[in-house]
Design an enzyme around this catalytic site. Sequence first.
Site, PDB file in Angstrom:
ATOM      1  N   CYS A  79     -38.827  28.023  -6.547  1.00  8.95           N
ATOM      2  CA  CYS A  79     -38.851  27.726  -5.057  1.00  8.95           C
ATOM      3  C   CYS A  79     -39.341  29.066  -4.188  1.00  8.95           C
ATOM      4  O   CYS A  79     -39.960  29.382  -3.429  1.00  8.95           O
ATOM      5  CB  CYS A  79     -37.684  27.012  -4.197  1.00  8.95           C
ATOM      6  SG  CYS A  79     -36.088  27.844  -4.749  1.00  8.95           S
ATOM      7  N   HIS A 106     -37.215  37.843  -8.820  1.00 13.58           N
ATOM      8  CA  HIS A 106     -38.370  37.347  -7.864  1.00 13.58           C
ATOM      9  C   HIS A 106     -39.619  38.128  -7.864  1.00 13.58           C
ATOM     10  O   HIS A 106     -40.510  37.624  -7.950  1.00 13.58           O
ATOM     11  CB  HIS A 106     -37.682  37.139  -6.331  1.00 13.58           C
ATOM     12  CG  HIS A 106     -36.599  36.448  -6.320  1.00 13.58           C
ATOM     13  ND1 HIS A 106     -35.153  37.075  -6.328  1.00 13.58           N
ATOM     14  CD2 HIS A 106     -36.147  35.073  -6.325  1.00 13.58           C
ATOM     15  CE1 HIS A 106     -34.131  36.046  -5.991  1.00 13.58           C
ATOM     16  NE2 HIS A 106     -34.787  34.929  -6.296  1.00 13.58           N
ATOM     17  N   GLY A 107     -39.202  39.551  -7.759  1.00 12.29           N
ATOM     18  CA  GLY A 107     -40.475  40.428  -7.782  1.00 12.29           C
ATOM     19  C   GLY A 107     -41.198  40.191  -9.068  1.00 12.29           C
ATOM     20  O   GLY A 107     -42.451  39.855  -9.213  1.00 12.29           O
TER      21      GLY A 107
END
Length: 340
Positions: free
Chosen positions: A142, A196-197
């Site tokens: 997400c 996340h990166g």
Amino acid sequence: MMKVKVAINGYGTIGKRVADAVSLQDDMEVVGVTKTRPDFEAKLGAKRYPLYVAKPENVELFERAGIEIQGTIEDLLPKADIVVDCSPNKVGAENKAKYYEKAGIKAIFQGGEKKDVAEVSFNALANYDEAVGKSYVRVVSCNTTGLTRLIYMLKTNFSIGRIRATMLRRVVDPKEDKKGLVNGIMPDPVAIPSHHGPDVKTVLPDVDIVTTAFKLPTTLMHVHSLCVEMREAVKAEDVVSALSEEPRIMLISAEDGFTSTAKVIEFARELRLRYDLYENIVWRESIGVDGNDLFVTQAVHQEAIVVPENIDAIRAMFELAEKEESIRKTNESLGIGKVF
């Protein structure tokens, strides 16, 4: 036209939403869903879809609970063309080795799995064509979906450099009662970067991004705060104009009462079933420029944002439609687009 037969392995937060979304399409259909335990979700799922047991050893539990089942996951897979695995983190990889490879069936995995579970990590806007004809695809998480959509729109319309993003993460989904963070803010992880990166780079490998993340005692939505280096002069209104062209990005304003994620979710309760928000929710006022830096703040509904991505992944894997056509069909079926 023959419809693609879809099995949903894991009728939980994501699985039930994907099942309902598949049911709205004219080129695919749900042939069955699975549950591991005979709980209330299993009872409700059995009323809507053919229900199978995800763990064969649990068949007796379902029978004792009086829930009608059609068999086990091993009975379901031969009836399907593809399985959308919505199992908890890391279980998808186990299912691939235990069931999917043996059955010779295509599979979609969710973002909690490692990238090497699939041939490609997927986001419909950013790399639809890379999933065309593939057997195993991973729809990114997400948070990564929200980041990737926004960054894709920025890099498509402008020349961008380094991105710094802070992820303010909801601690658990609303239904979870076995874990959480009642009082405190938790750096997660403490050291940089957060995952996340690097996950964004599985879809957009040429993006220069570093992310940090914090868990907050809330269950409603994630919030992302981005600082993007712009390599050319840009005005905030130019960014607003570019983002407003993408249906999967919804621009909202604090002037309209959207002062928090609580207000965003209250709006969603009036908008859709299960208050699902498939779009990135971007505060218009947060889009600002300071020198060469662009700032943007967005909210992500973790229970729903990946649902349209799963639908588009199915179409790509079976070559049912080109990118633009698939996204259009998915958007129309789910009511994604101009709301105001």
